[in-house]
Design a protein around this motif. Structure first.
Motif, PDB file in Angstrom:
ATOM      1  N   ASP A 182      28.028 -19.895   9.711  1.00  0.00           N
ATOM      2  CA  ASP A 182      27.088 -19.202   8.953  1.00  0.00           C
ATOM      3  C   ASP A 182      25.846 -19.314   9.133  1.00  0.00           C
ATOM      4  O   ASP A 182      25.355 -20.556   9.628  1.00  0.00           O
ATOM      5  N   PRO A 183      24.730 -18.555   8.819  1.00  0.00           N
ATOM      6  CA  PRO A 183      23.332 -18.892   8.802  1.00  0.00           C
ATOM      7  C   PRO A 183      23.071 -19.995   7.764  1.00  0.00           C
ATOM      8  O   PRO A 183      23.761 -20.088   6.686  1.00  0.00           O
ATOM      9  N   ILE A 184      22.239 -20.830   8.106  1.00  0.00           N
ATOM     10  CA  ILE A 184      21.848 -22.027   7.079  1.00  0.00           C
ATOM     11  C   ILE A 184      20.549 -21.994   6.733  1.00  0.00           C
ATOM     12  O   ILE A 184      19.588 -22.003   7.937  1.00  0.00           O
ATOM     13  N   ILE A 185      20.130 -22.125   5.452  1.00  0.00           N
ATOM     14  CA  ILE A 185      18.763 -22.351   5.005  1.00  0.00           C
ATOM     15  C   ILE A 185      18.886 -23.975   4.475  1.00  0.00           C
ATOM     16  O   ILE A 185      19.597 -24.388   3.486  1.00  0.00           O
ATOM     17  N   VAL A 186      17.996 -24.703   4.835  1.00  0.00           N
ATOM     18  CA  VAL A 186      18.061 -26.070   4.657  1.00  0.00           C
ATOM     19  C   VAL A 186      16.717 -26.392   3.656  1.00  0.00           C
ATOM     20  O   VAL A 186      15.537 -26.034   4.043  1.00  0.00           O
ATOM     21  N   LEU A 187      16.977 -26.891   2.335  1.00  0.00           N
ATOM     22  CA  LEU A 187      15.918 -27.143   1.570  1.00  0.00           C
ATOM     23  C   LEU A 187      15.382 -28.745   1.664  1.00  0.00           C
ATOM     24  O   LEU A 187      16.578 -29.519   1.335  1.00  0.00           O
ATOM     25  N   LEU A 218      21.058 -27.625  13.953  1.00  0.00           N
ATOM     26  CA  LEU A 218      20.990 -26.016  13.607  1.00  0.00           C
ATOM     27  C   LEU A 218      20.985 -25.357  14.604  1.00  0.00           C
ATOM     28  O   LEU A 218      20.762 -25.372  15.770  1.00  0.00           O
ATOM     29  N   LYS A 219      21.342 -23.841  14.246  1.00  0.00           N
ATOM     30  CA  LYS A 219      21.548 -22.731  15.205  1.00  0.00           C
ATOM     31  C   LYS A 219      20.164 -22.099  15.377  1.00  0.00           C
ATOM     32  O   LYS A 219      19.382 -22.072  14.400  1.00  0.00           O
ATOM     33  N   ASN A 220      19.881 -21.409  16.342  1.00  0.00           N
ATOM     34  CA  ASN A 220      18.941 -20.524  16.436  1.00  0.00           C
ATOM     35  C   ASN A 220      18.694 -19.585  15.180  1.00  0.00           C
ATOM     36  O   ASN A 220      19.645 -18.856  15.085  1.00  0.00           O
ATOM     37  N   GLY A 221      17.686 -19.362  14.750  1.00  0.00           N
ATOM     38  CA  GLY A 221      17.387 -18.541  13.558  1.00  0.00           C
ATOM     39  C   GLY A 221      17.806 -19.174  12.177  1.00  0.00           C
ATOM     40  O   GLY A 221      17.205 -18.723  11.135  1.00  0.00           O
ATOM     41  N   ASP A 222      18.386 -20.442  12.143  1.00  0.00           N
ATOM     42  CA  ASP A 222      18.306 -21.191  10.797  1.00  0.00           C
ATOM     43  C   ASP A 222      16.796 -21.541  10.452  1.00  0.00           C
ATOM     44  O   ASP A 222      16.148 -21.750  11.183  1.00  0.00           O
ATOM     45  N   ARG A 223      16.741 -21.746   9.218  1.00  0.00           N
ATOM     46  CA  ARG A 223      15.474 -21.877   8.723  1.00  0.00           C
ATOM     47  C   ARG A 223      15.534 -23.135   7.769  1.00  0.00           C
ATOM     48  O   ARG A 223      16.315 -23.501   7.211  1.00  0.00           O
ATOM     49  N   VAL A 224      14.175 -23.631   7.568  1.00  0.00           N
ATOM     50  CA  VAL A 224      13.955 -24.936   6.698  1.00  0.00           C
ATOM     51  C   VAL A 224      12.959 -24.522   5.929  1.00  0.00           C
ATOM     52  O   VAL A 224      11.662 -24.277   6.499  1.00  0.00           O
ATOM     53  N   VAL A 225      12.972 -25.089   4.542  1.00  0.00           N
ATOM     54  CA  VAL A 225      11.853 -25.302   3.603  1.00  0.00           C
ATOM     55  C   VAL A 225      11.457 -26.704   3.398  1.00  0.00           C
ATOM     56  O   VAL A 225      12.263 -27.474   2.739  1.00  0.00           O
TER      57      VAL A 225
END
Length: 317
Positions: free
Chosen positions: A146-151, A176-183
């Motif tokens: 699944d898509p992952i957002i990392v804080l 991470l996969k392409n398109g996953d994002r990090v704050v």
């Protein structure tokens, strides 16, 4: 006994320039003291990032390119008490986003309280905690389809020397996969008159927080540190942009740690380096990201421009 704790304390105090890892601040007493620190008038970092998460959560959601129709995992590294994150969780919950929240922290005590508060305040949010050093759990991210957002908030990245921060972000990117994002929350470079009091408050809470590390070693490793013969010393210059905290021996002394079967000698004025807090600007962060596949796609700052949350995206190289 925590063997990693034992090993790290031995390595740090055996070094020519003595050090103690800042991650060990956070036992039950340290957790409580850090909650007090976050409430101090001098400690602007938490308030500034809270400002972003409370007053700009819609901008944050938009910057992360989240959609209500797509399930994602919200993974937080070093979650602490989750005060800021719950502002985002509330917005996501109210707008019916489909996600699971997975906070990771070295402190089991902090995770227990965070899970209880999320279950109480946001009963619809699915939360699954994991206790451990976030360096060691990055590989788990790769297992998710699944898509992952990392804080990674609170300028925790600033506790790492630049070379180690670069290594950490590269490792994060690799998992991470392409398109996953990090704050990525970072403290911005600013004058000494603002930064230094945040690490040396008038009430002495930060001093107690720093010295508690010695109390923990006494308790868990059967040591005989005399807490009264060490003082708390923070240092910072705007030009360098790095705050450092030390414990300084106020006398010539020998400390015995029975569980290590070792004694450590200190001369008067000798420092133990306990924490680094790097401050950032766009150029410093760009340099640290280097050739990694994490690219800056947006940046949010608080109302006083003290702190920034950068939005990073894993892109094809």
């Amino acid at each position: 006994m925590n063997k990693n704790f034992q090993k790290d304390i031995d390595l740090g105090l055996s070094a020519t320039n003595k050090t103690l890892p800042s991650k060990y601040f956070y036992d039950e007493i340290g957790d409580a003291l850090f909650v007090e620190i976050m409430k101090m008038p001098e400690y602007y970092l938490t308030k500034a990032e809270f400002d972003i998460f409370k007053n700009q959560n819609q901008k944050l959601i938009k910057a992360l390119k989240l959609e209500t129709t797509t399930f994602f995992e919200l993974v937080e590294l070093g979650a602490g008490d989750g005060t800021k994150t719950k502002q985002l969780l509330k917005a996501l919950d109210q707008q019916q986003y489909n996600f699971d929240y997975a906070p990771i922290d070295i402190s089991e005590h902090a995770l227990k309280h965070l899970k209880a508060s999320v279950n109480s305040e946001l009963p619809k949010v699915k939360i699954s905690t994991k206790q451990g050093d976030y360096f060691n759990v990055l590989a788990d991210l790769k297992q998710s389809e699944d898509p992952i957002i990392v804080l990674f908030l609170g300028s925790n990245i600033g506790n790492l020397p630049d070379a180690r921060a670069k290594e950490f972000l590269q490792k994060l990117s690799d998992n991470l996969k392409n398109g996953d994002r990090v704050v990525l929350g970072v403290d911005l470079i600013k004058p000494e008159s603002i930064v230094l009091p945040a690490y040396n408050d008038a009430q002495g809470i930060t001093k107690r927080f720093n010295l508690n590390l010695l109390t923990r070693i006494n308790r868990e490793l059967d040591a005989n540190f005399d807490i009264n013969s060490f003082k708390h010393l923070p240092e910072y210059t705007e030009k360098e942009g790095i705050a450092r905290s030390f414990l300084v021996s106020t006398t010539k002394q020998t400390v015995t740690i029975k569980n290590l079967n070792k004694s450590f000698n200190f001369i008067e004025g000798e420092k133990i380096h306990t924490e680094t807090s790097r401050k950032y600007n766009d150029q410093i962060l760009t340099d640290i990201l280097g050739q990694s596949s994490l690219k800056i796609i947006d940046r949010l700052t608080d109302s006083q421009n003290l702190f920034a949350d950068y939005i990073l995206e894993k892109c094809k190289v």
